[in-house]
Design a protein around this motif. Structure first.
Motif, PDB file in Angstrom:
ATOM      1  N   PHE A   1       0.853  -1.183   0.000  1.00 21.74           N
ATOM      2  CA  PHE A   1       0.000   0.000   0.000  1.00 21.74           C
ATOM      3  C   PHE A   1       0.893   1.239   0.000  1.00 21.74           C
ATOM      4  O   PHE A   1       1.638   1.479   0.956  1.00 21.74           O
ATOM      5  CB  PHE A   1      -0.910   0.017   1.230  1.00 21.74           C
ATOM      6  CG  PHE A   1      -1.744  -1.220   1.402  1.00 21.74           C
ATOM      7  CD1 PHE A   1      -2.890  -1.411   0.647  1.00 21.74           C
ATOM      8  CD2 PHE A   1      -1.379  -2.203   2.310  1.00 21.74           C
ATOM      9  CE1 PHE A   1      -3.667  -2.549   0.799  1.00 21.74           C
ATOM     10  CE2 PHE A   1      -2.142  -3.348   2.479  1.00 21.74           C
ATOM     11  CZ  PHE A   1      -3.284  -3.524   1.716  1.00 21.74           C
ATOM     12  N   LYS A   2       0.831   1.994  -1.085  1.00 22.90           N
ATOM     13  CA  LYS A   2       1.591   3.235  -1.155  1.00 22.90           C
ATOM     14  C   LYS A   2       0.872   4.319  -0.359  1.00 22.90           C
ATOM     15  O   LYS A   2      -0.346   4.385  -0.366  1.00 22.90           O
ATOM     16  CB  LYS A   2       1.773   3.674  -2.608  1.00 22.90           C
ATOM     17  CG  LYS A   2       2.645   2.738  -3.436  1.00 22.90           C
ATOM     18  CD  LYS A   2       2.796   3.256  -4.854  1.00 22.90           C
ATOM     19  CE  LYS A   2       3.636   2.302  -5.702  1.00 22.90           C
ATOM     20  NZ  LYS A   2       3.769   2.788  -7.109  1.00 22.90           N
ATOM     21  N   PHE A   3       1.644   5.178   0.303  1.00 19.14           N
ATOM     22  CA  PHE A   3       1.025   6.246   1.070  1.00 19.14           C
ATOM     23  C   PHE A   3       1.998   7.415   1.225  1.00 19.14           C
ATOM     24  O   PHE A   3       3.203   7.281   0.972  1.00 19.14           O
ATOM     25  CB  PHE A   3       0.576   5.745   2.448  1.00 19.14           C
ATOM     26  CG  PHE A   3       1.707   5.305   3.359  1.00 19.14           C
ATOM     27  CD1 PHE A   3       2.237   6.179   4.303  1.00 19.14           C
ATOM     28  CD2 PHE A   3       2.228   4.023   3.292  1.00 19.14           C
ATOM     29  CE1 PHE A   3       3.264   5.789   5.151  1.00 19.14           C
ATOM     30  CE2 PHE A   3       3.251   3.614   4.139  1.00 19.14           C
ATOM     31  CZ  PHE A   3       3.780   4.502   5.069  1.00 19.14           C
ATOM     32  N   GLN A   4       1.452   8.541   1.620  1.00 17.97           N
ATOM     33  CA  GLN A   4       2.246   9.720   1.932  1.00 17.97           C
ATOM     34  C   GLN A   4       1.959  10.143   3.362  1.00 17.97           C
ATOM     35  O   GLN A   4       0.903   9.825   3.923  1.00 17.97           O
ATOM     36  CB  GLN A   4       1.940  10.860   0.964  1.00 17.97           C
ATOM     37  CG  GLN A   4       2.430  10.592  -0.458  1.00 17.97           C
ATOM     38  CD  GLN A   4       2.224  11.791  -1.379  1.00 17.97           C
ATOM     39  OE1 GLN A   4       1.181  12.427  -1.351  1.00 17.97           O
ATOM     40  NE2 GLN A   4       3.220  12.083  -2.184  1.00 17.97           N
ATOM     41  N   ILE A   5       2.888  10.868   3.944  1.00 16.91           N
ATOM     42  CA  ILE A   5       2.756  11.291   5.335  1.00 16.91           C
ATOM     43  C   ILE A   5       2.370  12.766   5.369  1.00 16.91           C
ATOM     44  O   ILE A   5       3.029  13.598   4.722  1.00 16.91           O
ATOM     45  CB  ILE A   5       4.061  11.041   6.096  1.00 16.91           C
ATOM     46  CG1 ILE A   5       4.276   9.529   6.226  1.00 16.91           C
ATOM     47  CG2 ILE A   5       4.049  11.711   7.455  1.00 16.91           C
ATOM     48  CD1 ILE A   5       5.556   9.138   6.908  1.00 16.91           C
ATOM     49  N   PRO A   6       1.297  13.126   6.088  1.00 16.95           N
ATOM     50  CA  PRO A   6       0.812  14.513   6.114  1.00 16.95           C
ATOM     51  C   PRO A   6       1.676  15.408   7.001  1.00 16.95           C
ATOM     52  O   PRO A   6       1.242  15.890   8.050  1.00 16.95           O
ATOM     53  CB  PRO A   6      -0.607  14.361   6.680  1.00 16.95           C
ATOM     54  CG  PRO A   6      -0.536  13.164   7.563  1.00 16.95           C
ATOM     55  CD  PRO A   6       0.436  12.231   6.892  1.00 16.95           C
ATOM     56  N   ASN A   7       2.908  15.606   6.568  1.00 13.87           N
ATOM     57  CA  ASN A   7       3.836  16.437   7.323  1.00 13.87           C
ATOM     58  C   ASN A   7       4.769  17.127   6.330  1.00 13.87           C
ATOM     59  O   ASN A   7       5.300  16.463   5.427  1.00 13.87           O
ATOM     60  CB  ASN A   7       4.625  15.568   8.310  1.00 13.87           C
ATOM     61  CG  ASN A   7       5.515  16.402   9.224  1.00 13.87           C
ATOM     62  OD1 ASN A   7       6.556  16.897   8.805  1.00 13.87           O
ATOM     63  ND2 ASN A   7       5.098  16.562  10.472  1.00 13.87           N
ATOM     64  N   PRO A   8       4.970  18.443   6.454  1.00 10.22           N
ATOM     65  CA  PRO A   8       5.813  19.167   5.484  1.00 10.22           C
ATOM     66  C   PRO A   8       7.211  18.579   5.343  1.00 10.22           C
ATOM     67  O   PRO A   8       7.829  18.672   4.278  1.00 10.22           O
ATOM     68  CB  PRO A   8       5.852  20.589   6.066  1.00 10.22           C
ATOM     69  CG  PRO A   8       4.626  20.702   6.911  1.00 10.22           C
ATOM     70  CD  PRO A   8       4.392  19.341   7.472  1.00 10.22           C
ATOM     71  N   GLU A   9       7.715  17.970   6.407  1.00 10.93           N
ATOM     72  CA  GLU A   9       9.061  17.415   6.370  1.00 10.93           C
ATOM     73  C   GLU A   9       9.175  16.279   5.350  1.00 10.93           C
ATOM     74  O   GLU A   9      10.251  16.022   4.803  1.00 10.93           O
ATOM     75  CB  GLU A   9       9.435  16.897   7.766  1.00 10.93           C
ATOM     76  CG  GLU A   9      10.856  16.370   7.867  1.00 10.93           C
ATOM     77  CD  GLU A   9      11.203  15.895   9.261  1.00 10.93           C
ATOM     78  OE1 GLU A   9      12.287  15.325   9.446  1.00 10.93           O
ATOM     79  OE2 GLU A   9      10.358  16.083  10.172  1.00 10.93           O
ATOM     80  N   TYR A  10       8.043  15.611   5.079  1.00 15.27           N
ATOM     81  CA  TYR A  10       8.042  14.481   4.157  1.00 15.27           C
ATOM     82  C   TYR A  10       7.222  14.775   2.904  1.00 15.27           C
ATOM     83  O   TYR A  10       6.744  13.851   2.243  1.00 15.27           O
ATOM     84  CB  TYR A  10       7.498  13.239   4.858  1.00 15.27           C
ATOM     85  CG  TYR A  10       8.377  12.778   6.007  1.00 15.27           C
ATOM     86  CD1 TYR A  10       9.471  11.963   5.789  1.00 15.27           C
ATOM     87  CD2 TYR A  10       8.104  13.198   7.305  1.00 15.27           C
ATOM     88  CE1 TYR A  10      10.281  11.561   6.834  1.00 15.27           C
ATOM     89  CE2 TYR A  10       8.907  12.804   8.366  1.00 15.27           C
ATOM     90  CZ  TYR A  10       9.995  11.986   8.126  1.00 15.27           C
ATOM     91  OH  TYR A  10      10.793  11.582   9.158  1.00 15.27           O
TER      92      TYR A  10
END
Length: 550
Positions: free
Chosen positions: A424-433
């Motif tokens: 499962f591809k995902f992104q992290i809700p944080n500007p650093e990432y």
């Protein structure tokens, strides 16, 4: 110059059938239907070419029903599809494709999607039959798998039991004609059952036994070539063994059967290479700056006293080496309170603060995690105290919640997470990432051993110069219109009965039936004495989520 007319547009329904306007004739079987060539040409570039460039005044429409032709004409005149229904949908959809009416193609797809969205575990055979047959027809007549893909996505909301019953009734390998269309039906069935391929294998074995194990026919070869036999082995090894026993007793084996053997061998070889590449990729990820982090599955700890001593257990959690953030700490407390029969009325929050004063490095809880946690009579007082405890709950407004996939029925969740190797591809809700892609990998249980189930996550690009952040995983379940978070950090590994039908993940049951305790197989880290369960019934939905630790 007059502005170009954009369609869909309302040219007036009252003009349909007017003798002075009807200069284009549709020839049906024994019937002629008239329409205006200009109005139809504005909607269809195909009709514009036929009437303007080729100067045709009549079109053959014998392949379409009268009702469908009337609906098609009305749609081009009004820009609406009020006359579209289940009875004429197939021919209207095909006419929109044949004459390339782009907006009507889109409306037909919307109609199909809206119908498919109504399918669930309560749907009848006829309800599901319409959707499957339209998907099959779209593949055979229009060479498109779009409807099938839409249908397969929705099948996660239909229980495995209902899907299997539908397939057993829908496809009968004994009676299917040796025709090209039957292959599309088999393709649809393979897609609909997903990893439950043993349903099709059971039908195949019955078919061969009814024939007297003489030889393979075209349909059985096609099924064996396209079905995932490794999934059959994972789900039902006895049935897998029986299949090869039946195949070994065939009386006639020819060139086509040898070609089938080569095809299956090639698939297995390719799969082995892919698995080896995955292992190499995992090694690269582990050895680079970006790490693949295994998800920790801790064993549940149940008190033995009749009355829960919160102070002793808080002390136990605060000094436990496995507890390294307030999420793990909170989950342990929540689980014990959920299982408790009696709870001390003394304040828990004040006791927590006294024991965790030296834990400044522990990540705090996201307020959304606490606000949405599953609440019972045993935990309500505890939760109200925790929500006001700033030592445990962060005041940051930035959400740290990660959703790995949309809500699905319990069977769909089990299939996606427990029964197959998934990514499962995902992104992290944080500007650093920002802009960084991550992936969560799940490894399905091997055979009957729950301890072979694993989850790990990391950066998709192993050469990236950032480390993967720490995540805390949970299950989110939707009961009716509201959703609640269920902690899983102390649930151990998921467990199931010997048929892999009834699944438990700690205190979470993905079924409605009470089972004999001996029917559930527990791994070394699995729970052994859970007293109180939360059922996830067929009509509910769930998904896997995580929160980033700040």
């Amino acid at each position: 110059m007059a502005p170009k007319i954009c369609v869909p547009a309302d040219f007036g329904k009252h003009h349909i059938g007017a003798p002075s306007h009807g200069n284009l004739q549709f020839n049906l079987q024994g019937v002629k239907v008239y329409a205006n060539s200009i109005i139809l040409s504005l909607n269809s570039p195909v009709i514009e070419n036929l009437t303007t460039s080729l100067q045709l005044t009549s079109l053959d429409a014998e392949d379409f029903s009268r009702e469908a032709v009337d609906c098609f004409i009305e749609a081009t005149y009004t820009g609406e599809i009020e006359a579209l229904n289940l009875g004429n949908f197939r021919h209207v959809n095909k006419m929109s494709q044949v004459f390339n009416v782009s907006w009507l193609i889109a409306r037909c797809e919307e109609y199909f999607v809206s119908y498919v969205k109504t399918l669930n575990s309560e749907s009848s055979y006829s309800d599901m039959l319409f959707a499957v047959e339209e998907a099959v027809y779209s593949m055979s007549a229009m060479k498109s798998r779009n409807f099938l893909d839409i249908l397969v996505d929705r099948m996660s909301f239909v229980s495995v039991y209902n899907r299997a019953n539908f397939i057993k009734r829908y496809i009968n390998l004994f009676d299917l004609p040796q025709a090209h269309l039957s292959r599309h039906r088999i393709d649809a069935c393979i897609a609909v059952v997903k990893s439950d391929v043993h349903v099709l294998i059971e039908l195949l074995i019955l078919h061969l036994e009814k024939q007297g194990n003489i030889c393979l026919d075209e349909n059985t070869r096609y099924l064996l070539k396209n079905v995932d036999l490794s999934s059959c082995y994972d789900r039902n090894s006895d049935l897998h063994t029986k299949l090869y026993s039946v195949l070994g007793n065939l009386q006639c084996v020819g060139k086509d059967d040898f070609q089938l053997l080569l095809s299956i061998t090639k698939q297995l070889t390719s799969r082995s290479v892919i698995q080896e590449d995955d292992m190499k990729s995992s090694y690269v990820a582990h050895s680079s700056k970006s790490r693949f982090v295994p998800v920790q599955f801790l064993q549940s700890f149940l008190f033995t006293n009749d009355k829960f001593n919160s102070e002793d257990f808080i002390k136990y959690l605060a000094t436990n080496d496995d507890v390294h953030d307030f999420y793990m700490f909170f989950d342990g407390l929540w689980f014990q309170l959920f299982q408790a029969n009696q709870i001390s009325s003394n304040s828990i929050a004040s006791k927590i603060q006294s024991f965790v004063r030296g834990k400044q490095e522990w990540a705090k809880l996201d307020s959304e995690y606490i606000d949405c946690i599953y609440e019972t009579e045993q935990t309500s007082g505890f939760l109200s105290e925790i929500r006001s405890c700033d030592r445990l709950v962060t005041s940051k407004k930035l959400s740290s919640k990660i959703v790995f996939f949309d809500f699905v029925a319990p069977d769909g969740f089990v299939e996606a997470v427990f029964l197959q190797n998934s990514c499962f591809k995902f992104q992290i809700p944080n500007p650093e990432y920002a802009g960084k892609q991550f992936v969560l990998k799940t490894t399905a249980m091997i055979g009957d051993n729950p301890d072979t189930f694993h989850m790990k996550y990391g950066l998709l690009n192993p050469n990236c110069d950032r480390f993967s952040p720490k995540l805390h995983f949970a299950l989110e379940a939707k009961f009716g219109s509201s959703s609640r978070i269920l902690p899983i950090s102390w649930n151990g590994k998921p467990t199931c009965d010997k048929t892999k039908t009834y699944w438990n993940w700690g205190y979470i049951k993905f079924h409605n039936w009470e089972l004999n305790r001996l029917d559930i197989r527990y791994g070394n880290t699995g729970p052994s004495n859970i007293q109180r369960y939360i059922p996830i019934p067929e009509e509910s939905q769930c998904r896997l989520i995580a929160f980033m630790l700040f």
